[in-house]
Design a protein around this motif. Sequence first.
Motif, PDB file in Angstrom:
ATOM      1  N   VAL A  47       7.373  13.043  -0.888  1.00 22.28           N
ATOM      2  CA  VAL A  47       6.631  12.164   0.018  1.00 22.28           C
ATOM      3  C   VAL A  47       6.464  10.787  -0.620  1.00 22.28           C
ATOM      4  O   VAL A  47       6.621   9.759   0.037  1.00 22.28           O
ATOM      5  CB  VAL A  47       5.256  12.781   0.371  1.00 22.28           C
ATOM      6  N   GLY A  48       6.161  10.768  -1.901  1.00 21.85           N
ATOM      7  CA  GLY A  48       5.987   9.507  -2.621  1.00 21.85           C
ATOM      8  C   GLY A  48       7.229   8.642  -2.582  1.00 21.85           C
ATOM      9  O   GLY A  48       7.144   7.430  -2.367  1.00 21.85           O
ATOM     10  N   VAL A  49       8.381   9.248  -2.771  1.00 24.03           N
ATOM     11  CA  VAL A  49       9.639   8.494  -2.710  1.00 24.03           C
ATOM     12  C   VAL A  49       9.828   7.900  -1.319  1.00 24.03           C
ATOM     13  O   VAL A  49      10.196   6.722  -1.172  1.00 24.03           O
ATOM     14  CB  VAL A  49      10.834   9.385  -3.113  1.00 24.03           C
ATOM     15  N   ILE A  50       9.547   8.695  -0.293  1.00 22.60           N
ATOM     16  CA  ILE A  50       9.678   8.198   1.084  1.00 22.60           C
ATOM     17  C   ILE A  50       8.742   7.024   1.315  1.00 22.60           C
ATOM     18  O   ILE A  50       9.120   6.008   1.914  1.00 22.60           O
ATOM     19  CB  ILE A  50       9.413   9.344   2.089  1.00 22.60           C
ATOM     20  N   GLU A  51       7.516   7.128   0.835  1.00 15.62           N
ATOM     21  CA  GLU A  51       6.550   6.041   1.008  1.00 15.62           C
ATOM     22  C   GLU A  51       6.978   4.781   0.272  1.00 15.62           C
ATOM     23  O   GLU A  51       6.842   3.670   0.804  1.00 15.62           O
ATOM     24  CB  GLU A  51       5.163   6.490   0.546  1.00 15.62           C
ATOM     25  N   ILE A  52       7.495   4.930  -0.926  1.00 19.39           N
ATOM     26  CA  ILE A  52       7.967   3.770  -1.692  1.00 19.39           C
ATOM     27  C   ILE A  52       9.104   3.084  -0.946  1.00 19.39           C
ATOM     28  O   ILE A  52       9.109   1.855  -0.793  1.00 19.39           O
ATOM     29  CB  ILE A  52       8.389   4.192  -3.118  1.00 19.39           C
ATOM     30  N   VAL A  53      10.058   3.854  -0.466  1.00 19.65           N
ATOM     31  CA  VAL A  53      11.182   3.284   0.284  1.00 19.65           C
ATOM     32  C   VAL A  53      10.678   2.589   1.545  1.00 19.65           C
ATOM     33  O   VAL A  53      11.109   1.475   1.874  1.00 19.65           O
ATOM     34  CB  VAL A  53      12.236   4.366   0.600  1.00 19.65           C
ATOM     35  N   ALA A  54       9.762   3.223   2.266  1.00 17.36           N
ATOM     36  CA  ALA A  54       9.214   2.614   3.483  1.00 17.36           C
ATOM     37  C   ALA A  54       8.531   1.291   3.169  1.00 17.36           C
ATOM     38  O   ALA A  54       8.701   0.300   3.903  1.00 17.36           O
ATOM     39  CB  ALA A  54       8.244   3.573   4.166  1.00 17.36           C
ATOM     40  N   GLY A  55       7.774   1.237   2.087  1.00 20.16           N
ATOM     41  CA  GLY A  55       7.109  -0.003   1.697  1.00 20.16           C
ATOM     42  C   GLY A  55       8.102  -1.103   1.366  1.00 20.16           C
ATOM     43  O   GLY A  55       7.915  -2.265   1.747  1.00 20.16           O
ATOM     44  N   ILE A  56       9.175  -0.751   0.683  1.00 19.35           N
ATOM     45  CA  ILE A  56      10.214  -1.734   0.353  1.00 19.35           C
ATOM     46  C   ILE A  56      10.880  -2.249   1.622  1.00 19.35           C
ATOM     47  O   ILE A  56      11.138  -3.453   1.755  1.00 19.35           O
ATOM     48  CB  ILE A  56      11.246  -1.120  -0.624  1.00 19.35           C
ATOM     49  N   ILE A  57      11.116  -1.359   2.570  1.00 15.31           N
ATOM     50  CA  ILE A  57      11.723  -1.796   3.839  1.00 15.31           C
ATOM     51  C   ILE A  57      10.784  -2.759   4.569  1.00 15.31           C
ATOM     52  O   ILE A  57      11.231  -3.761   5.132  1.00 15.31           O
ATOM     53  CB  ILE A  57      12.101  -0.579   4.721  1.00 15.31           C
ATOM     54  N   VAL A  58       9.484  -2.475   4.559  1.00 18.49           N
ATOM     55  CA  VAL A  58       8.531  -3.389   5.196  1.00 18.49           C
ATOM     56  C   VAL A  58       8.604  -4.762   4.544  1.00 18.49           C
ATOM     57  O   VAL A  58       8.613  -5.786   5.238  1.00 18.49           O
ATOM     58  CB  VAL A  58       7.088  -2.844   5.128  1.00 18.49           C
ATOM     59  N   LEU A  59       8.669  -4.812   3.236  1.00 18.88           N
ATOM     60  CA  LEU A  59       8.727  -6.103   2.547  1.00 18.88           C
ATOM     61  C   LEU A  59      10.016  -6.861   2.861  1.00 18.88           C
ATOM     62  O   LEU A  59      10.011  -8.083   2.987  1.00 18.88           O
ATOM     63  CB  LEU A  59       8.574  -5.907   1.036  1.00 18.88           C
ATOM     64  N   ALA A  60      11.107  -6.126   3.008  1.00 17.20           N
ATOM     65  CA  ALA A  60      12.402  -6.764   3.262  1.00 17.20           C
ATOM     66  C   ALA A  60      12.618  -7.071   4.743  1.00 17.20           C
ATOM     67  O   ALA A  60      13.138  -8.134   5.099  1.00 17.20           O
ATOM     68  CB  ALA A  60      13.527  -5.868   2.743  1.00 17.20           C
ATOM     69  N   ILE A  63       0.821  -1.214   0.000  1.00 19.24           N
ATOM     70  CA  ILE A  63       0.000   0.000   0.000  1.00 19.24           C
ATOM     71  C   ILE A  63       0.856   1.266   0.000  1.00 19.24           C
ATOM     72  O   ILE A  63       0.586   2.185  -0.784  1.00 19.24           O
ATOM     73  CB  ILE A  63      -1.047  -0.019   1.132  1.00 19.24           C
ATOM     74  N   PRO A  64       1.902   1.367   0.834  1.00 18.85           N
ATOM     75  CA  PRO A  64       2.750   2.566   0.720  1.00 18.85           C
ATOM     76  C   PRO A  64       3.428   2.694  -0.646  1.00 18.85           C
ATOM     77  O   PRO A  64       3.582   3.807  -1.156  1.00 18.85           O
ATOM     78  CB  PRO A  64       3.793   2.378   1.830  1.00 18.85           C
ATOM     79  N   ILE A  65       3.801   1.573  -1.238  1.00 21.76           N
ATOM     80  CA  ILE A  65       4.407   1.627  -2.576  1.00 21.76           C
ATOM     81  C   ILE A  65       3.394   2.149  -3.590  1.00 21.76           C
ATOM     82  O   ILE A  65       3.708   3.021  -4.411  1.00 21.76           O
ATOM     83  CB  ILE A  65       4.974   0.253  -2.981  1.00 21.76           C
ATOM     84  N   ALA A  66       2.168   1.645  -3.516  1.00 21.42           N
ATOM     85  CA  ALA A  66       1.124   2.097  -4.450  1.00 21.42           C
ATOM     86  C   ALA A  66       0.785   3.573  -4.216  1.00 21.42           C
ATOM     87  O   ALA A  66       0.691   4.351  -5.171  1.00 21.42           O
ATOM     88  CB  ALA A  66      -0.124   1.235  -4.295  1.00 21.42           C
ATOM     89  N   ALA A  67       0.624   3.968  -2.944  1.00 20.04           N
ATOM     90  CA  ALA A  67       0.299   5.370  -2.653  1.00 20.04           C
ATOM     91  C   ALA A  67       1.459   6.279  -3.039  1.00 20.04           C
ATOM     92  O   ALA A  67       1.243   7.374  -3.572  1.00 20.04           O
ATOM     93  CB  ALA A  67      -0.038   5.529  -1.171  1.00 20.04           C
ATOM     94  N   GLY A  68       2.685   5.832  -2.770  1.00 16.91           N
ATOM     95  CA  GLY A  68       3.854   6.627  -3.139  1.00 16.91           C
ATOM     96  C   GLY A  68       3.969   6.808  -4.641  1.00 16.91           C
ATOM     97  O   GLY A  68       4.253   7.904  -5.129  1.00 16.91           O
ATOM     98  N   THR A  69       3.723   5.746  -5.371  1.00 20.98           N
ATOM     99  CA  THR A  69       3.762   5.813  -6.836  1.00 20.98           C
ATOM    100  C   THR A  69       2.687   6.762  -7.357  1.00 20.98           C
ATOM    101  O   THR A  69       2.919   7.534  -8.294  1.00 20.98           O
ATOM    102  CB  THR A  69       3.586   4.407  -7.436  1.00 20.98           C
TER     103      THR A  69
END
Length: 128
Positions: free
Chosen positions: A61-74, A22-28
């Motif tokens: 903000v979108g970049v931050i959200e995408i990075v946060a989503g990737i960290i959650v997945l990893a 969801i953060p990746i989608a919202a960030g994108t």
Amino acid sequence: MDEKMKTISGVQTLLKFTYGLIPIAAGTDKFTNLLTDWAKYLHPSLASALPFKPSVFMMIVGVIEIVAGIIVLAKPAKGAYIVSAWLILIALSLLASGNYLDVAVRDLAMAIGAFSLAKLSAVTDQNK
């Protein structure tokens, strides 16, 4: 693995993908504004204080959200704390503006879910 651990693992996996994707989608979407015009959620005083357009801020903000989503997945045990804190900050900004209070409440509920993922992931990591 016993049934209880399978259930816990399944819940943890579901939450990991929820709070990762969801953060990746919202960030994108901060780059396309297909879901909404994200700049309208900015606190008015913040928007007026920016040295650039609100749309540029939302891309950051979108970049931050995408990075946060990737960290959650990893690393869900760490990344979920980041997403939880991020959601709380968004909710506080919305509450301070007096606008979109329904979204603020939703974000606080989502922050609790992300925090729960972090705690659950820490426990499941210990049991591996």
